[in-house]
Design a protein around this motif. Structure first.
Motif, short mmCIF file in Angstrom:
data_model
loop_
_atom_site.label_atom_id
_atom_site.label_comp_id
_atom_site.label_asym_id
_atom_site.label_seq_id
_atom_site.Cartn_x
_atom_site.Cartn_y
_atom_site.Cartn_z
N SER A 187 37.49 22.13 28.67
CA SER A 187 38.27 21.28 27.75
C SER A 187 39.00 22.13 26.71
O SER A 187 40.18 21.92 26.44
N PHE A 188 38.28 23.10 26.15
CA PHE A 188 38.86 23.98 25.14
C PHE A 188 40.04 24.75 25.71
O PHE A 188 41.10 24.84 25.09
N SER A 189 39.86 25.31 26.92
CA SER A 189 40.94 26.11 27.51
C SER A 189 42.15 25.24 27.85
O SER A 189 43.28 25.68 27.67
N MET A 190 41.92 24.02 28.33
CA MET A 190 43.05 23.13 28.63
C MET A 190 43.82 22.78 27.37
O MET A 190 45.05 22.77 27.37
N GLU A 191 43.09 22.51 26.27
CA GLU A 191 43.74 22.19 25.00
C GLU A 191 44.61 23.34 24.52
O GLU A 191 45.63 23.15 23.87
N ARG A 192 44.18 24.57 24.80
CA ARG A 192 44.86 25.76 24.32
C ARG A 192 45.85 26.35 25.32
O ARG A 192 46.50 27.34 25.02
N GLY A 193 45.91 25.77 26.52
CA GLY A 193 46.82 26.29 27.53
C GLY A 193 46.40 27.64 28.08
O GLY A 193 47.24 28.45 28.48
N VAL A 194 45.10 27.89 28.11
CA VAL A 194 44.56 29.16 28.62
C VAL A 194 43.98 28.91 30.00
O VAL A 194 43.24 27.95 30.20
N GLU A 195 44.30 29.77 30.96
CA GLU A 195 43.74 29.62 32.29
C GLU A 195 42.24 29.91 32.26
O GLU A 195 41.80 30.88 31.64
N PHE A 196 41.47 29.05 32.94
CA PHE A 196 40.02 29.21 33.03
C PHE A 196 39.62 28.86 34.45
O PHE A 196 39.86 27.75 34.91
N PHE A 197 39.01 29.82 35.15
CA PHE A 197 38.62 29.57 36.54
C PHE A 197 37.50 30.53 36.94
O PHE A 197 37.34 31.60 36.36
N PRO A 198 36.70 30.13 37.96
CA PRO A 198 35.63 31.02 38.43
C PRO A 198 36.19 32.19 39.21
O PRO A 198 37.19 32.05 39.92
N LYS A 199 35.57 33.34 39.07
CA LYS A 199 35.89 34.51 39.89
C LYS A 199 34.93 34.46 41.07
O LYS A 199 33.75 34.78 40.93
N VAL A 200 35.44 34.00 42.19
CA VAL A 200 34.62 33.74 43.36
C VAL A 200 33.80 34.97 43.77
O VAL A 200 34.34 36.07 43.88
N GLY A 201 32.50 34.75 43.93
CA GLY A 201 31.61 35.81 44.39
C GLY A 201 31.23 36.83 43.33
O GLY A 201 30.55 37.81 43.64
N ARG A 202 31.62 36.61 42.07
CA ARG A 202 31.31 37.57 41.00
C ARG A 202 30.26 36.97 40.07
O ARG A 202 30.41 35.84 39.58
N PHE A 203 29.18 37.72 39.82
CA PHE A 203 28.08 37.25 38.99
C PHE A 203 27.61 38.36 38.07
O PHE A 203 27.74 39.54 38.37
N ASN A 204 27.05 37.96 36.93
CA ASN A 204 26.39 38.87 36.00
C ASN A 204 25.08 38.21 35.59
O ASN A 204 25.09 37.07 35.10
N LYS A 205 23.97 38.88 35.82
CA LYS A 205 22.64 38.32 35.52
C LYS A 205 22.49 36.94 36.18
O LYS A 205 22.04 35.99 35.55
N SER A 206 22.89 36.83 37.41
CA SER A 206 22.82 35.59 38.20
C SER A 206 23.71 34.46 37.67
O SER A 206 23.57 33.32 38.09
N LEU A 207 24.59 34.75 36.74
CA LEU A 207 25.51 33.74 36.20
C LEU A 207 26.91 33.97 36.76
O LEU A 207 27.38 35.12 36.83
N GLN A 208 27.56 32.87 37.15
CA GLN A 208 28.93 32.93 37.65
C GLN A 208 29.84 33.56 36.58
O GLN A 208 29.73 33.23 35.41
N ILE A 209 30.70 34.46 37.01
CA ILE A 209 31.69 35.04 36.10
C ILE A 209 32.97 34.21 36.22
O ILE A 209 33.41 33.89 37.32
N TYR A 210 33.54 33.86 35.07
CA TYR A 210 34.80 33.12 35.00
C TYR A 210 35.85 34.00 34.35
O TYR A 210 35.52 34.94 33.63
N SER A 211 37.10 33.65 34.57
CA SER A 211 38.19 34.29 33.86
C SER A 211 38.68 33.32 32.80
O SER A 211 39.03 32.18 33.10
N PHE A 212 38.69 33.74 31.56
CA PHE A 212 39.26 32.97 30.45
C PHE A 212 40.46 33.75 29.98
O PHE A 212 40.32 34.73 29.24
#
Length: 167
Positions: free
Chosen positions: A105-130
């Motif tokens: 919601s925050f990224s949409m309000e600000r016009g910032v792309e936010f999406f998962p980086k498929v297959g990328r994890f850190n400490k078992s958590l999905q990595i996203y691009s903000f």
């Protein structure tokens, strides 16, 4: 979306026999997650005001049916505990919105792309691009971490946005 889930959880909780101090604390905790400039936006204020109106009606013993989110045009997820009795425990309130919902919601309000980086994890958590910055969202701990300066660090949404703008 984030707010329909927030409204549904609050409505279900207030429909039981809630501890109003816990409800108020829960509301303030969620409200405090939003940066001031985002909270000041009209659409966000409308959603938080709706929560306040619902809480005031419950404290006054008014019928909450007018606040029933299921009667709105927006789609709401059914609460997992809808068949069971409502509980006043903050820990047991069925709130289905996640930290990901909030960041989306925050990224949409600000016009910032936010999406998962498929297959990328850190400490078992999905990595996203903000906006090009690698982030992880730990829903259990309610923590956002960003990869800045060669290491993972805890960040607020405000800092994440300022780092993205500085790129």
């Amino acid at each position: 979306g984030f707010f329909p889930k927030l409204h549904k959880t609050l409505y279900d909780w207030l429909g039981g026999d809630p501890d109003f101090e816990q409800v108020a604390e829960w509301y303030e905790d969620w409200k405090s997650v939003f940066p001031q400039e985002l909270e000041a936006q009209e659409e966000i204020r409308i959603h938080f005001n709706r929560c306040l109106l619902m809480m005031n009606a419950a404290v006054s013993g008014e019928d909450l049916q007018q606040y029933n989110p299921s009667s709105d045009r927006e789609q709401y997820e059914p609460a997992a505990a809808a068949s069971g009795p409502a509980t006043s425990s903050l820990r047991q309130a069925e709130f289905h919105a996640t930290l990901k919902d909030l960041v989306e919601s925050f990224s949409m309000e600000r016009g910032v792309e936010f999406f998962p980086k498929v297959g990328r994890f850190n400490k078992s958590l999905q990595i996203y691009s903000f906006g090009g910055i690698s982030v992880t969202l730990d829903n259990r701990r309610q923590v956002i971490e960003a990869f800045l300066g060669g290491k993972w660090v805890n960040v607020s949404l405000e800092r994440l946005l300022s780092e993205e703008k500085a790129k």
